[in-house]
Design a protein around this motif. Structure first.
Motif, PDB file in Angstrom:
ATOM      1  N   PHE A 102      13.935  61.906  57.841  1.00  0.00           N
ATOM      2  CA  PHE A 102      12.994  62.983  58.140  1.00  0.00           C
ATOM      3  C   PHE A 102      12.378  62.933  59.538  1.00  0.00           C
ATOM      4  O   PHE A 102      11.678  63.855  59.929  1.00  0.00           O
ATOM      5  CB  PHE A 102      11.863  62.968  57.112  1.00  0.00           C
ATOM      6  N   ALA A 103      12.585  61.876  60.281  1.00  0.00           N
ATOM      7  CA  ALA A 103      11.974  61.748  61.608  1.00  0.00           C
ATOM      8  C   ALA A 103      13.057  61.590  62.664  1.00  0.00           C
ATOM      9  O   ALA A 103      14.197  61.245  62.357  1.00  0.00           O
ATOM     10  CB  ALA A 103      11.028  60.555  61.639  1.00  0.00           C
ATOM     11  N   SER A 104      12.694  61.839  63.912  1.00  0.00           N
ATOM     12  CA  SER A 104      13.700  61.760  64.973  1.00  0.00           C
ATOM     13  C   SER A 104      14.149  60.328  65.240  1.00  0.00           C
ATOM     14  O   SER A 104      15.245  60.098  65.737  1.00  0.00           O
ATOM     15  CB  SER A 104      13.170  62.397  66.252  1.00  0.00           C
ATOM     16  N   ARG A 105      13.309  59.344  64.923  1.00  0.00           N
ATOM     17  CA  ARG A 105      13.698  57.936  65.073  1.00  0.00           C
ATOM     18  C   ARG A 105      13.189  57.175  63.848  1.00  0.00           C
ATOM     19  O   ARG A 105      12.005  57.226  63.524  1.00  0.00           O
ATOM     20  CB  ARG A 105      13.126  57.336  66.342  1.00  0.00           C
ATOM     21  N   LEU A 106      14.101  56.491  63.196  1.00  0.00           N
ATOM     22  CA  LEU A 106      13.756  55.693  62.024  1.00  0.00           C
ATOM     23  C   LEU A 106      14.244  54.266  62.229  1.00  0.00           C
ATOM     24  O   LEU A 106      15.157  54.009  63.024  1.00  0.00           O
ATOM     25  CB  LEU A 106      14.384  56.280  60.758  1.00  0.00           C
ATOM     26  N   HIS A 107      13.649  53.362  61.469  1.00  0.00           N
ATOM     27  CA  HIS A 107      14.022  51.949  61.505  1.00  0.00           C
ATOM     28  C   HIS A 107      14.405  51.539  60.086  1.00  0.00           C
ATOM     29  O   HIS A 107      13.716  51.916  59.130  1.00  0.00           O
ATOM     30  CB  HIS A 107      12.856  51.093  61.993  1.00  0.00           C
ATOM     31  N   TYR A 108      15.457  50.773  59.976  1.00  0.00           N
ATOM     32  CA  TYR A 108      15.921  50.312  58.669  1.00  0.00           C
ATOM     33  C   TYR A 108      16.018  48.799  58.661  1.00  0.00           C
ATOM     34  O   TYR A 108      16.264  48.166  59.694  1.00  0.00           O
ATOM     35  CB  TYR A 108      17.300  50.891  58.344  1.00  0.00           C
ATOM     36  N   ARG A 109      15.845  48.219  57.476  1.00  0.00           N
ATOM     37  CA  ARG A 109      16.089  46.795  57.262  1.00  0.00           C
ATOM     38  C   ARG A 109      16.432  46.603  55.794  1.00  0.00           C
ATOM     39  O   ARG A 109      16.232  47.495  54.964  1.00  0.00           O
ATOM     40  CB  ARG A 109      14.891  45.938  57.655  1.00  0.00           C
ATOM     41  N   LEU A 110      16.948  45.436  55.492  1.00  0.00           N
ATOM     42  CA  LEU A 110      17.272  45.082  54.115  1.00  0.00           C
ATOM     43  C   LEU A 110      16.342  43.985  53.639  1.00  0.00           C
ATOM     44  O   LEU A 110      16.112  43.001  54.350  1.00  0.00           O
ATOM     45  CB  LEU A 110      18.712  44.568  54.016  1.00  0.00           C
ATOM     46  N   LYS A 111      15.819  44.164  52.462  1.00  0.00           N
ATOM     47  CA  LYS A 111      15.107  43.101  51.769  1.00  0.00           C
ATOM     48  C   LYS A 111      16.148  42.478  50.854  1.00  0.00           C
ATOM     49  O   LYS A 111      16.745  43.171  50.021  1.00  0.00           O
ATOM     50  CB  LYS A 111      13.940  43.675  50.969  1.00  0.00           C
ATOM     51  N   ILE A 112      16.409  41.206  51.026  1.00  0.00           N
ATOM     52  CA  ILE A 112      17.496  40.531  50.319  1.00  0.00           C
ATOM     53  C   ILE A 112      16.887  39.600  49.273  1.00  0.00           C
ATOM     54  O   ILE A 112      16.131  38.695  49.607  1.00  0.00           O
ATOM     55  CB  ILE A 112      18.362  39.731  51.305  1.00  0.00           C
ATOM     56  N   LEU A 113      17.218  39.839  48.019  1.00  0.00           N
ATOM     57  CA  LEU A 113      16.694  39.017  46.937  1.00  0.00           C
ATOM     58  C   LEU A 113      17.837  38.224  46.326  1.00  0.00           C
ATOM     59  O   LEU A 113      18.797  38.805  45.816  1.00  0.00           O
ATOM     60  CB  LEU A 113      16.020  39.902  45.886  1.00  0.00           C
ATOM     61  N   ASN A 114      17.743  36.894  46.413  1.00  0.00           N
ATOM     62  CA  ASN A 114      18.832  36.084  45.872  1.00  0.00           C
ATOM     63  C   ASN A 114      18.542  35.669  44.436  1.00  0.00           C
ATOM     64  O   ASN A 114      17.449  35.892  43.923  1.00  0.00           O
ATOM     65  CB  ASN A 114      19.145  34.890  46.784  1.00  0.00           C
TER      66      ASN A 114
END
Length: 140
Positions: A102-114
Motif C-alpha cells: 500500500f505504500a511507495s516504499r515498504l520493508h520486509y523481514r522474516l521472523k523465523i521460529l524454529n
C-alpha cells in the motif's frame, strides 16, 4: 588453615561455574545470531500494489529445523506487522506474494521460529512499490 582451603575451593568452584554459564549463554546467543544470517531474502515489485518475496535457506542441513516463518511488513523499517505465516516444508526455497502493498516504499523481514522455540529475524529488505501504472502501460 583447612577452613581457608575449603573456602578458596568453594570460591574456585563458584567462579568456574559462573564462567561456564557465561560461556554457555554466549554460545547459544552466537548460535541464534548466526542462525538468522542463514536466510537470504529478496523482495521485488512485480505489478501495481504487488510484491513478491523470495527467500532461501543457505545451509538448511546445518541449522535447527524451522517450524514456520512469519512474513513481516513495515512502512518505516522499524515497526513491523505480521502479514502471513508460511509453514516450513524442509525445502530450500520459499516465496510469498503480497498483493496489498500500500505504500511507495515498504520493508520486509522474516521472523523465523524454529522447532526449539527460538525466534530469530532475517535481514530487512526494502522495496519500492509500483502503486499505479502510467497511462500508456498495459498489463495483460
Amino acid at each position: 588453615m583447612q577452613q581457608k582451603t575449603i573456602h578458596l575451593t568453594l570460591r574456585s568452584v563458584a567462579h568456574s561455574l559462573c564462567c561456564f554459564l557465561i560461556l554457555l549463554f554466549f554460545s547459544f546467543h552466537t548460535f541464534a545470531e548466526g542462525y538468522a544470517q542463514e536466510v537470504s531474502i529478496q523482495a521485488q515489485a512485480t505489478s501495481p500494489k504487488t510484491v513478491i518475496l523470495r527467500w532461501q535457506l543457505k545451509s538448511a542441513a546445518e541449522t535447527v529445523p524451522i517450524s514456520y516463518f512469519e512474513v513481516e511488513r513495515s512502512v518505516d523499517g522499524r515497526n513491523f506487522t505480521t502479514i502471513e505465516t508460511v509453514q516450513s516444508n524442509d525445502i530450500e526455497y520459499y516465496s510469498f506474494v503480497d498483493k496489498k502493498a500500500f505504500a511507495s516504499r515498504l520493508h520486509y523481514r522474516l521472523k523465523i521460529l524454529n522447532v526449539d522455540g527460538k525466534t530469530t529475524y532475517s535481514d530487512i529488505t526494502p522495496v519500492d512499490v509500483i502503486l499505479t501504472l502510467a497511462s500508456n502501460q498495459f498489463v495483460p
